[in-house]
Enzyme design. Structure first.
Site, PDB file in Angstrom:
ATOM      1  N   HIS A 509       1.126   3.530   5.349  1.00 18.90           N
ATOM      2  CA  HIS A 509      -0.137   2.823   5.086  1.00 18.90           C
ATOM      3  C   HIS A 509       0.023   1.894   3.884  1.00 18.90           C
ATOM      4  O   HIS A 509      -0.330   0.708   3.955  1.00 18.90           O
ATOM      5  CB  HIS A 509      -1.236   3.857   4.831  1.00 18.90           C
ATOM      6  N   GLU A 510       0.544   2.432   2.782  1.00 16.03           N
ATOM      7  CA  GLU A 510       0.680   1.612   1.575  1.00 16.03           C
ATOM      8  C   GLU A 510       1.709   0.506   1.774  1.00 16.03           C
ATOM      9  O   GLU A 510       1.519  -0.625   1.304  1.00 16.03           O
ATOM     10  CB  GLU A 510       1.039   2.488   0.372  1.00 16.03           C
ATOM     11  N   HIS A 513       0.173  -2.356   3.599  1.00 16.78           N
ATOM     12  CA  HIS A 513      -0.719  -3.204   2.796  1.00 16.78           C
ATOM     13  C   HIS A 513       0.006  -4.462   2.298  1.00 16.78           C
ATOM     14  O   HIS A 513      -0.633  -5.489   2.043  1.00 16.78           O
ATOM     15  CB  HIS A 513      -1.280  -2.429   1.613  1.00 16.78           C
ATOM     16  N   GLU A 570      -7.605  -2.219   5.524  1.00 16.45           N
ATOM     17  CA  GLU A 570      -7.363  -0.773   5.612  1.00 16.45           C
ATOM     18  C   GLU A 570      -7.067  -0.348   7.057  1.00 16.45           C
ATOM     19  O   GLU A 570      -6.256   0.549   7.292  1.00 16.45           O
ATOM     20  CB  GLU A 570      -8.564  -0.007   5.070  1.00 16.45           C
ATOM     21  N   ASP A 574      -3.811   1.563   8.351  1.00 16.18           N
ATOM     22  CA  ASP A 574      -3.832   2.841   9.080  1.00 16.18           C
ATOM     23  C   ASP A 574      -2.997   2.754  10.350  1.00 16.18           C
ATOM     24  O   ASP A 574      -2.174   3.641  10.637  1.00 16.18           O
ATOM     25  CB  ASP A 574      -5.270   3.231   9.427  1.00 16.18           C
TER      26      ASP A 574
END
Length: 673
Positions: A509-510, A513, A570, A574
């Protein structure tokens, strides 16, 4: 600062049942096996957990993420109480931690003091006699960490990310978002009425007659509505191009004229910087208009309200109750306040975060966890690289640049390499508000001292005891505090399928980003620049629009729908995290099939159940409405039922087909990373 986090929500214990003797990670009592997984996977995975964990009266939302945060709070409380019990020498970290906490817990002294602790601030406002005095008072309040109109802060230059410049960001609103002032709905009107009642109560408690207090509240509300009309929306503030407007002091003063911005900076005791980024020029223009046209009495009334609402939570019980009645009950639907000790732990933790964090790491963070995380991160990096190389829609030119950015991502795990020095922060045992303001001044000095200096790449923007993680595009780094490396995110002795489904997805997830709709605008060195071909950018935008449209269809309350644009970053993260971590898990098998069932589930099922368990939660309707308006993260149920139907491997793991209500035809699925 453009830091993006995993969000808030969490759960269970686990790993292999035979190793620990604890309850299985995915026992039937934590699930609801009566629910068809293809109809509502969130409820299928978490229905039992939700029944076992009803909403406490002092919570507006309670999930497995929150449960872990609460458990952590108990650990932090022990650390703080141990520090307080030492009767440590004045000036030591233990003295500061202990006395800060003690001052907040002494409600007898706080009630006895009344508004005396903030009287110097109120007297300063009351001394305004001419227009120039307004600027002097705003500078004074800014020093105390009270931001009447805007935040003035240090920030990495988005186009020269190794250097810090000054930044100005809109502020001034007592309600959480500009839309609360502007929307015509019945719910928005009720909240506006509740807010004016809150302001009236604050003025009454500070010594004004109720009729006069109500008039002042109405005046303040009108003033803030003017600011709201000129404020950027949250969606506009997600656009780094729109919020990048770097000028010199003459450029700022032209935007905000006739407000003397240079005098404002000097009034805080700082020199005027060479460069300032103004995130919302239109907002500054409105500040200038208000400075020119509003009466001195209006400014005094507004500034007084800012002080009252910024300090209410730290004053007498009547102020605390009024603060809770609006922000807790009206805004979020909480029925009761948290116990006093939790509030004070939060505040102490905020003021002395890394000092507490250093003790937390020594007590609760095993070196083995960091070692295993290091390996997981590199496995996720390899998997992400594989997925990039296999993208059919992206050109080789952009792929190469994406691979270079991925390779350049810096990783921070557990805790900082160097700790903050709190020597200059003075803490007393006798005044909670004084300690709050002293901490604010200390933080402001720490922040503004960075302006004009190189960015400290070792700095962290979360403490080790924070249950969260983040990506910082200006540093191209991912950060995982020690506190998140616990179940339901990380199982030190857990099987790989569960860890890849939980903390693995968080890592992915990070990383994603860095390549979401905002992160992709920054290059490998953290600078905002175009490194995509124009054609690839168009293809990316078309693919992300699919995700926007999908989430816009989620009806979160009757007649209220999720905001797919606000939550896009976000949601991309995900979905990307799921796909990247699943790839990494398959890599870990080295071509072999894992046929072992644990807790009655296959490894592929455990992967998706572990992911879903992270977002188990119960939540109040008022909080659903608030978060849908202000939070860039989707609601917990949508973080499960939203991305999974875009993943073929999820269908395969649970034997789902086109008959399932959650089914999305392959050609209509979001496929990005």
């Amino acid at each position: 600062m453009l830091v993006v986090s995993i969000g808030v929500s969490s759960c269970a214990t686990g790993g292999k049942e035979q190793n620990t003797g604890t309850k299985p990670v995915f026992s039937a009592e934590d699930m609801d096996l009566s629910v068809d997984p293809g109809t509502n996977f969130f409820e299928y995975a978490n229905g039992g957990w939700r029944k076992q964990h009803p909403l406490p009266d002092d919570k507006s939302r309670y999930g497995s993420f929150d449960l872990l945060a609460e458990e952590n709070k108990e650990k932090v409380k022990l650390i703080i109480e141990n520090a307080a019990a030492q009767n440590a020498e004045d000036g030591t970290v233990s003295q500061k931690i202990g006395d800060f906490y003690a001052s907040g817990m002494d409600m007898d002294a706080i009630n006895k003091a009344g508004i005396k602790p903030i009287q110097p601030l109120l007297s300063k406002i009351n001394s305004i006699e001419k227009q120039d005095d307004i600027v002097k008072v705003i500078s004074f309040l800014q020093q105390q960490g009270i931001n009447p109109l805007f935040y003035y802060h240090a920030t990495a230059d988005q186009k020269n990310s190794k250097m810090n410049i000054a930044g100005v960001y809109q502020s001034g609103l007592g309600m959480p978002d500009r839309d609360y002032y502007l929307e015509k709905t019945d719910d928005a009107k009720k909240l506006r009425d509740a807010y004016q009642n809150y302001l009236t109560t604050l003025y009454t408690l500070s010594g004004h007659a109720e009729t006069e207090a109500a008039k002042k509240a109405e005046l303040v509300f009108d003033f803030e509505t003017s600011l709201a009309k000129a404020s950027n929306s949250r969606l506009e503030n997600r656009d780094p191009h729109k919020t990048y407007n770097k000028v010199d002091i003459n450029g700022v003063e032209e935007m905000v004229k006739p407000f003397p911005f240079a005098s404002f900076i000097k009034g805080m005791g700082y020199s005027v910087p060479a460069e300032i980024n103004v995130s919302q020029p239109e907002f500054l223009a409105e500040v200038g208009k208000l400075y020119k046209k509003e009466k001195l009495s209006t400014w005094k009334t507004f500034l007084t309200s800012v002080v009252l609402r910024n300090t209410a939570a730290y004053l007498t019980q009547d102020f605390v109750n009024a603060n809770f009645a609006f922000y807790g009950q009206a805004m979020s639907g909480q029925k009761e306040q948290e116990p006093r000790w939790k509030k004070v732990v939060n505040t102490t933790n905020g003021a002395l975060g890394e000092a507490v964090g250093q003790l937390f790491v020594a007590e609760y963070f095993p070196p083995a966890a960091k070692k295993r995380m290091d390996k997981l991160v590199e496995n996720l990096r390899i998997a992400f690289g594989q997925r990039i190389s296999q993208l059919e829609w992206m050109s080789d030119e952009t792929k190469q640049a994406a691979q270079e950015k991925l390779d350049a991502i810096r990783v921070k795990i557990g805790y900082p390499n160097k700790w903050r020095d709190y020597s200059d922060l003075k803490v007393v045992k006798t005044s909670y508000v004084e300690n709050i303001l002293a901490s604010n001044r200390f933080e402001l000095d720490f922040d503004l001292a960075k302006i004009g200096k190189p960015v400290d790449q070792d700095e962290w923007f979360m403490t080790p005891q924070t249950v969260n993680a983040y990506y910082n595009p200006l540093a191209n780094e991912i950060v995982f505090p020690a506190a998140i490396l616990q179940p339901p995110f990380f199982y030190l002795d857990g099987d790989d399928a569960v860890n890849y489904g939980a903390i693995g997805v968080v890592i992915g997830h990070e990383m994603t980003h860095g390549f979401d709709d905002q992160g992709r605008l920054f290059a490998k060195d953290g600078n905002m620049e175009e490194w995509w071909t124009a054609e690839d950018s168009e293809k990316f935008n078309a693919r992300t629009k699919v995700l926007v449209d999908q989430f816009n269809q989620f009806e979160v309350l009757p007649g209220v729908f999720a905001n797919g644009e606000l939550s896009l970053g976000e949601n991309i993260a995900d979905l990307g995290g799921l796909l990247i971590s699943y790839q990494a898990y398959l890599n870990s098998l080295n071509g072999k099939e894992n046929t072992e069932k644990i807790d009655g589930f296959t490894d592929k099922q455990r992967f998706y159940l572990a992911y879903s368990r992270v977002w188990a939660q119960n939540i109040r309707d008022a909080e659903i409405a608030r978060l849908t308006k202000v939070d860039v993260h989707s609601l917990g149920s949508n973080r499960v039922n939203g991305p999974l139907p875009n993943v073929q491997e999820w269908y395969d793991a649970f034997g789902l087909d086109a008959k399932s209500p959650l089914f999305i035809t392959p050609e209509e699925r979001a496929s990005i990373w």
